[in-house]
Design an enzyme around this catalytic site. Structure first.
Site, PDB file in Angstrom:
ATOM      1  N   ARG A  45      11.687  -5.832   5.239  1.00 40.28           N
ATOM      2  CA  ARG A  45      11.488  -4.409   4.944  1.00 40.28           C
ATOM      3  C   ARG A  45      12.367  -3.537   5.853  1.00 40.28           C
ATOM      4  O   ARG A  45      12.542  -3.816   7.019  1.00 40.28           O
ATOM      5  CB  ARG A  45      10.014  -4.056   5.187  1.00 40.28           C
ATOM      6  CG  ARG A  45       9.707  -2.581   5.001  1.00 40.28           C
ATOM      7  CD  ARG A  45       8.251  -2.336   4.796  1.00 40.28           C
ATOM      8  NE  ARG A  45       7.459  -2.540   5.993  1.00 40.28           N
ATOM      9  CZ  ARG A  45       6.129  -2.358   6.036  1.00 40.28           C
ATOM     10  NH1 ARG A  45       5.476  -2.006   4.941  1.00 40.28           N
ATOM     11  NH2 ARG A  45       5.470  -2.566   7.146  1.00 40.28           N
ATOM     12  N   ARG A  89      -9.736   0.481   9.008  1.00 37.78           N
ATOM     13  CA  ARG A  89      -9.265  -0.871   9.296  1.00 37.78           C
ATOM     14  C   ARG A  89     -10.301  -1.681  10.076  1.00 37.78           C
ATOM     15  O   ARG A  89     -10.043  -2.846  10.392  1.00 37.78           O
ATOM     16  CB  ARG A  89      -7.999  -0.784  10.128  1.00 37.78           C
ATOM     17  CG  ARG A  89      -6.714  -1.049   9.335  1.00 37.78           C
ATOM     18  CD  ARG A  89      -5.600  -0.800  10.299  1.00 37.78           C
ATOM     19  NE  ARG A  89      -4.364  -1.438  10.080  1.00 37.78           N
ATOM     20  CZ  ARG A  89      -3.294  -0.832   9.577  1.00 37.78           C
ATOM     21  NH1 ARG A  89      -3.363   0.378   9.097  1.00 37.78           N
ATOM     22  NH2 ARG A  89      -2.147  -1.469   9.543  1.00 37.78           N
ATOM     23  N   LYS A 139       0.832  -1.218   0.000  1.00 39.84           N
ATOM     24  CA  LYS A 139       0.000   0.000   0.000  1.00 39.84           C
ATOM     25  C   LYS A 139       0.865   1.266   0.000  1.00 39.84           C
ATOM     26  O   LYS A 139       0.621   2.175  -0.785  1.00 39.84           O
ATOM     27  CB  LYS A 139      -0.911   0.045   1.237  1.00 39.84           C
ATOM     28  CG  LYS A 139      -1.911  -1.078   1.327  1.00 39.84           C
ATOM     29  CD  LYS A 139      -2.896  -0.857   2.467  1.00 39.84           C
ATOM     30  CE  LYS A 139      -2.276  -0.807   3.855  1.00 39.84           C
ATOM     31  NZ  LYS A 139      -1.683  -2.077   4.314  1.00 39.84           N
ATOM     32  N   ARG A 183      11.268  -1.505  11.294  1.00 40.07           N
ATOM     33  CA  ARG A 183      10.169  -1.096  12.180  1.00 40.07           C
ATOM     34  C   ARG A 183      10.010  -2.155  13.260  1.00 40.07           C
ATOM     35  O   ARG A 183      10.079  -3.351  12.972  1.00 40.07           O
ATOM     36  CB  ARG A 183       8.871  -1.002  11.372  1.00 40.07           C
ATOM     37  CG  ARG A 183       8.687   0.335  10.706  1.00 40.07           C
ATOM     38  CD  ARG A 183       7.533   0.345   9.749  1.00 40.07           C
ATOM     39  NE  ARG A 183       6.278  -0.199  10.276  1.00 40.07           N
ATOM     40  CZ  ARG A 183       5.135  -0.186   9.605  1.00 40.07           C
ATOM     41  NH1 ARG A 183       5.076   0.335   8.393  1.00 40.07           N
ATOM     42  NH2 ARG A 183       4.038  -0.700  10.114  1.00 40.07           N
TER      43      ARG A 183
HETATM   44  P1  AMP Z   1       0.626   0.570   9.176  1.00 44.16           P
HETATM   45  O1  AMP Z   1       1.865   1.355   8.922  1.00 44.16           O
HETATM   46  O2  AMP Z   1      -0.540   1.052   8.350  1.00 44.16           O
HETATM   47  O3  AMP Z   1       0.834  -0.927   9.057  1.00 44.16           O
HETATM   48  O4  AMP Z   1       0.197   0.863  10.696  1.00 44.16           O
HETATM   49  C1  AMP Z   1       1.061   0.552  11.776  1.00 44.16           C
HETATM   50  C2  AMP Z   1       0.264   0.390  13.057  1.00 44.16           C
HETATM   51  O5  AMP Z   1      -0.445   1.605  13.346  1.00 44.16           O
HETATM   52  C3  AMP Z   1      -0.827  -0.684  13.000  1.00 44.16           C
HETATM   53  O6  AMP Z   1      -0.316  -1.981  13.290  1.00 44.16           O
HETATM   54  C4  AMP Z   1      -1.773  -0.190  14.100  1.00 44.16           C
HETATM   55  O7  AMP Z   1      -1.253  -0.444  15.395  1.00 44.16           O
HETATM   56  C5  AMP Z   1      -1.736   1.324  13.902  1.00 44.16           C
HETATM   57  N1  AMP Z   1      -2.757   1.770  12.925  1.00 44.16           N
HETATM   58  C6  AMP Z   1      -2.560   2.373  11.713  1.00 44.16           C
HETATM   59  N2  AMP Z   1      -3.727   2.668  11.112  1.00 44.16           N
HETATM   60  C7  AMP Z   1      -4.699   2.243  11.966  1.00 44.16           C
HETATM   61  C8  AMP Z   1      -6.129   2.250  11.909  1.00 44.16           C
HETATM   62  N3  AMP Z   1      -6.795   2.726  10.845  1.00 44.16           N
HETATM   63  N4  AMP Z   1      -6.801   1.734  12.982  1.00 44.16           N
HETATM   64  C9  AMP Z   1      -6.157   1.259  14.063  1.00 44.16           C
HETATM   65  N5  AMP Z   1      -4.817   1.200  14.167  1.00 44.16           N
HETATM   66  C10 AMP Z   1      -4.082   1.696  13.144  1.00 44.16           C
END
Ligand code: AMP
Length: 215
Positions: free
Chosen positions: A127, A88, A13, A160
């Site tokens: 990554r 999400r 994404k 990360r």
């Molecule tokens: P990502 O970089 O999109 O994989 O997001 C990293 C982390 O941020 C996720 O594992 C969640 O802990 C939190 N996170 C990001 N977006 C959301 C969302 N829309 N709802 C809840 N938690 C989120």
């Protein structure tokens, strides 16, 4: 155009969103990036979000919905956006609909990038990210020119915390249980476009562009 990029962690994404932002001038809104920035700055939001993020769990809906409202509300109506990592959960999708209705806007398409689980685990654990400029690398498919150094700004690359094997498995479980139902929500509204995300990034982008231009 207002788009949602949907897919499991590691489905590409972020990579596709960066290209779409560059080519289509859409504002890339990544809740994950915003949360990581808040954690880095030690804001109240960051402090509340950190423990959820470190374990691969979702941050509570109310925090995320407020965050998205703060970003979308001041946007000029003619500017398109691209949501990455939001919504999400089904309550987040419903809250987004209400917010957009209030703003007189709507989602034009939801693109789901589909990748088999084994490939996702491989991609996530290899990554690396640049903590300074946000560039993303993959040690297998897109390695930096110098080991562990960002091609763009020379900073030391980092993994990360949530890309470590144990957390990755939890994130994929959370995705299947809480996030996959959001796909059905958009499928019922005729907005969902499923795409094969397992190809090379440039091939995925080519298919994505031709799908969007047909809309
Ligand atoms: P990502 O970089 O999109 O994989 O997001 C990293 C982390 O941020 C996720 O594992 C969640 O802990 C939190 N996170 C990001 N977006 C959301 C969302 N829309 N709802 C809840 N938690 C989120």
């Amino acid at each position: 155009m207002n788009l949602i990029l949907f897919g499991a962690p590691g489905s590409g994404k972020g990579t596709q969103a960066a290209r779409l932002q560059e080519e289509m001038g859409l504002k890339h809104i990544s809740t994950g990036d915003m949360l990581r920035q808040s954690v880095k700055e030690g804001t109240a939001l960051g402090q509340r979000a950190k423990s959820y993020m470190d374990s691969g769990a979702l941050v509570p809906d109310d925090l995320i919905i407020d965050l998205i409202a703060e970003v979308l509300t001041p946007m000029p109506p003619q500017a398109g956006f691209l949501l990455d990592g939001f919504p999400r959960t089904v309550p987040q999708a419903r809250a987004l609909d209400l917010l957009l209705m209030r703003l007189g806007r709507q989602i034009d398409a939801v693109i789901s990038l589909e990748v088999p689980d084994a490939e996702l685990v491989k991609r996530l654990t290899s990554r690396r990210m640049c903590p300074r400029c946000g560039a993303i690398y993959n040690l297998i498919t897109q390695p930096p020119r110098l080991p562990d150094r960002c091609d763009q700004c020379g900073s030391a690359l980092e993994q990360r915390a949530d890309d470590r094997q144990e957390t990755v498995e939890n994130r994929l479980r959370v995705y299947r249980e809480q996030t996959a139902p959001v796909m059905q929500y958009y499928e019922e509204r005729g907005l969902l476009h499923r795409m094969d995300g397992s190809q090379l990034p440039q091939d995925v982008f080519r298919s994505l562009k031709s799908r969007l231009s047909a809309l």
